[in-house]
Design a protein around this motif. Structure first.
Motif, PDB file in Angstrom:
ATOM      1  N   MET A  84       0.965  -1.576  -0.154  1.00 26.87           N
ATOM      2  CA  MET A  84      -0.040   0.220   0.193  1.00 26.87           C
ATOM      3  C   MET A  84       0.485   1.538  -0.175  1.00 26.87           C
ATOM      4  N   ASP A  85       2.136   1.214   0.734  1.00 28.99           N
ATOM      5  CA  ASP A  85       3.370   2.439   0.654  1.00 28.99           C
ATOM      6  C   ASP A  85       3.004   2.557  -0.695  1.00 28.99           C
ATOM      7  N   TYR A  86       3.751   1.310  -1.501  1.00 26.67           N
ATOM      8  CA  TYR A  86       4.258   1.926  -2.438  1.00 26.67           C
ATOM      9  C   TYR A  86       3.674   2.311  -3.251  1.00 26.67           C
ATOM     10  N   ALA A  87       2.142   1.606  -3.446  1.00 21.47           N
ATOM     11  CA  ALA A  87       1.249   2.553  -4.843  1.00 21.47           C
ATOM     12  C   ALA A  87       1.370   3.544  -3.794  1.00 21.47           C
ATOM     13  N   LEU A  88       0.565   3.918  -3.171  1.00 19.96           N
ATOM     14  CA  LEU A  88      -0.006   5.622  -2.694  1.00 19.96           C
ATOM     15  C   LEU A  88       1.585   6.297  -2.844  1.00 19.96           C
ATOM     16  N   LYS A  89       2.845   6.359  -3.606  1.00 24.40           N
ATOM     17  CA  LYS A  89       4.087   7.090  -3.699  1.00 24.40           C
ATOM     18  C   LYS A  89       4.115   7.223  -5.255  1.00 24.40           C
ATOM     19  N   ASN A  90       4.046   5.654  -5.719  1.00 22.83           N
ATOM     20  CA  ASN A  90       3.994   5.602  -6.929  1.00 22.83           C
ATOM     21  C   ASN A  90       2.968   5.717  -8.005  1.00 22.83           C
ATOM     22  N   ARG A  91       1.361   6.352  -7.186  1.00 19.77           N
ATOM     23  CA  ARG A  91       0.344   6.629  -7.801  1.00 19.77           C
ATOM     24  C   ARG A  91       0.726   7.190  -9.170  1.00 19.77           C
ATOM     25  N   GLU A  92      -0.557   6.770 -10.097  1.00 21.90           N
ATOM     26  CA  GLU A  92      -0.609   7.239 -11.522  1.00 21.90           C
ATOM     27  C   GLU A  92      -1.591   8.420 -11.986  1.00 21.90           C
ATOM     28  N   GLN A  93      -1.532   9.396 -12.080  1.00 21.41           N
ATOM     29  CA  GLN A  93      -2.800   9.792 -12.604  1.00 21.41           C
ATOM     30  C   GLN A  93      -3.897   8.658 -13.521  1.00 21.41           C
ATOM     31  N   GLY A  94      -5.263   9.107 -13.381  1.00 20.62           N
ATOM     32  CA  GLY A  94      -5.855   7.880 -14.338  1.00 20.62           C
ATOM     33  C   GLY A  94      -6.010   6.596 -14.079  1.00 20.62           C
ATOM     34  N   LEU A 100      -1.090  -1.279  -9.018  1.00 23.77           N
ATOM     35  CA  LEU A 100       0.652  -0.979  -8.651  1.00 23.77           C
ATOM     36  C   LEU A 100       0.428  -2.063  -6.973  1.00 23.77           C
ATOM     37  N   LEU A 101      -0.852  -2.112  -6.113  1.00 25.72           N
ATOM     38  CA  LEU A 101      -0.592  -2.244  -5.243  1.00 25.72           C
ATOM     39  C   LEU A 101      -0.601  -3.886  -5.616  1.00 25.72           C
ATOM     40  N   PHE A 102      -1.563  -4.163  -6.239  1.00 28.87           N
ATOM     41  CA  PHE A 102      -1.329  -5.423  -6.276  1.00 28.87           C
ATOM     42  C   PHE A 102      -0.751  -6.027  -6.824  1.00 28.87           C
ATOM     43  N   ASN A 103       0.027  -5.486  -7.908  1.00 28.91           N
ATOM     44  CA  ASN A 103       1.051  -6.435  -8.938  1.00 28.91           C
ATOM     45  C   ASN A 103       2.403  -6.529  -7.687  1.00 28.91           C
ATOM     46  N   GLN A 104       2.496  -5.237  -6.773  1.00 23.84           N
ATOM     47  CA  GLN A 104       3.431  -5.558  -5.615  1.00 23.84           C
ATOM     48  C   GLN A 104       3.064  -6.673  -4.673  1.00 23.84           C
ATOM     49  N   GLU A 105       1.778  -6.331  -3.941  1.00 23.92           N
ATOM     50  CA  GLU A 105       1.864  -7.534  -3.012  1.00 23.92           C
ATOM     51  C   GLU A 105       2.342  -8.981  -4.254  1.00 23.92           C
ATOM     52  N   ILE A 106       2.226  -9.065  -5.395  1.00 22.73           N
ATOM     53  CA  ILE A 106       2.508 -10.407  -6.286  1.00 22.73           C
ATOM     54  C   ILE A 106       3.922 -10.210  -5.745  1.00 22.73           C
ATOM     55  N   GLU A 107       4.735  -9.115  -6.625  1.00 23.60           N
ATOM     56  CA  GLU A 107       5.920  -9.658  -6.275  1.00 23.60           C
ATOM     57  C   GLU A 107       6.636 -10.134  -4.863  1.00 23.60           C
ATOM     58  N   LEU A 108       5.612  -8.928  -3.625  1.00 26.95           N
ATOM     59  CA  LEU A 108       6.133  -9.901  -2.668  1.00 26.95           C
ATOM     60  C   LEU A 108       6.229 -10.707  -2.270  1.00 26.95           C
ATOM     61  N   PHE A 109       4.787 -11.624  -1.741  1.00 32.54           N
ATOM     62  CA  PHE A 109       4.156 -12.553  -2.025  1.00 32.54           C
ATOM     63  C   PHE A 109       5.001 -13.884  -2.174  1.00 32.54           C
TER      64      PHE A 109
END
Length: 138
Positions: A84-94, A100-109
């Motif tokens: 969540m921290d990663y997704a919020l810091k790297n948010r893309e307009q639109g 980002l959140l889900f992709n990051q979770e998949i990578e971390l898990f």
């Protein structure tokens, strides 16, 4: 096994990949109705227990036979916060920030093996069936 051994095993698994990760939000002790709010992980009566307390009551109590199931529950808490921290810091307009959140979770898990990664992928697929991405968010 006892709760202290369980704590060492869980922390060992997590520290292999995230040695700086703060695990203070996980209480490795028995949780009861009057326990302070939070997540409690312990071993009792030949079972692994994960309890969540809120407002002086146990709101969730799961029992497991396999330590990897407990590890999954702990990872759900700590890795979600990281993702969540990663997704919020790297948010893309639109774009739906969940991409980002889900992709990051998949990578971390995925660091914990193919079984953990595949379980997370399937969980996310089920979420997206109910609530597809919405990239029109402003």
């Amino acid at each position: 096994m006892n709760t202290k051994q369980l704590e060492r095993k869980i922390k060992f698994q997590i520290n292999k990949f995230f040695p700086e990760l703060d695990l203070r939000q996980i209480n490795f002790s028995e949780g009861i109705d009057s326990s302070p709010e939070g997540t409690y992980v312990f071993f009792k009566n030949d079972k692994f227990h994960v309890i969540f307390t809120e407002k002086g009551k146990i709101r969730m109590h799961e029992e497991y036979n396999i330590i990897d199931d407990v590890l999954w529950e702990v990872l759900e808490i700590v890795l979600f916060d990281m993702a969540m921290d990663y997704a919020l810091k790297n948010r893309e307009q639109g774009k739906d920030f969940r991409r980002l959140l889900f992709n990051q979770e998949i990578e971390l898990f995925g660091k914990f093996g193919a079984e953990f990664k595949n379980k997370k992928v399937n969980e996310i697929k089920n979420i997206l069936k109910e609530s597809p991405y919405n990239d029109d968010i402003v």
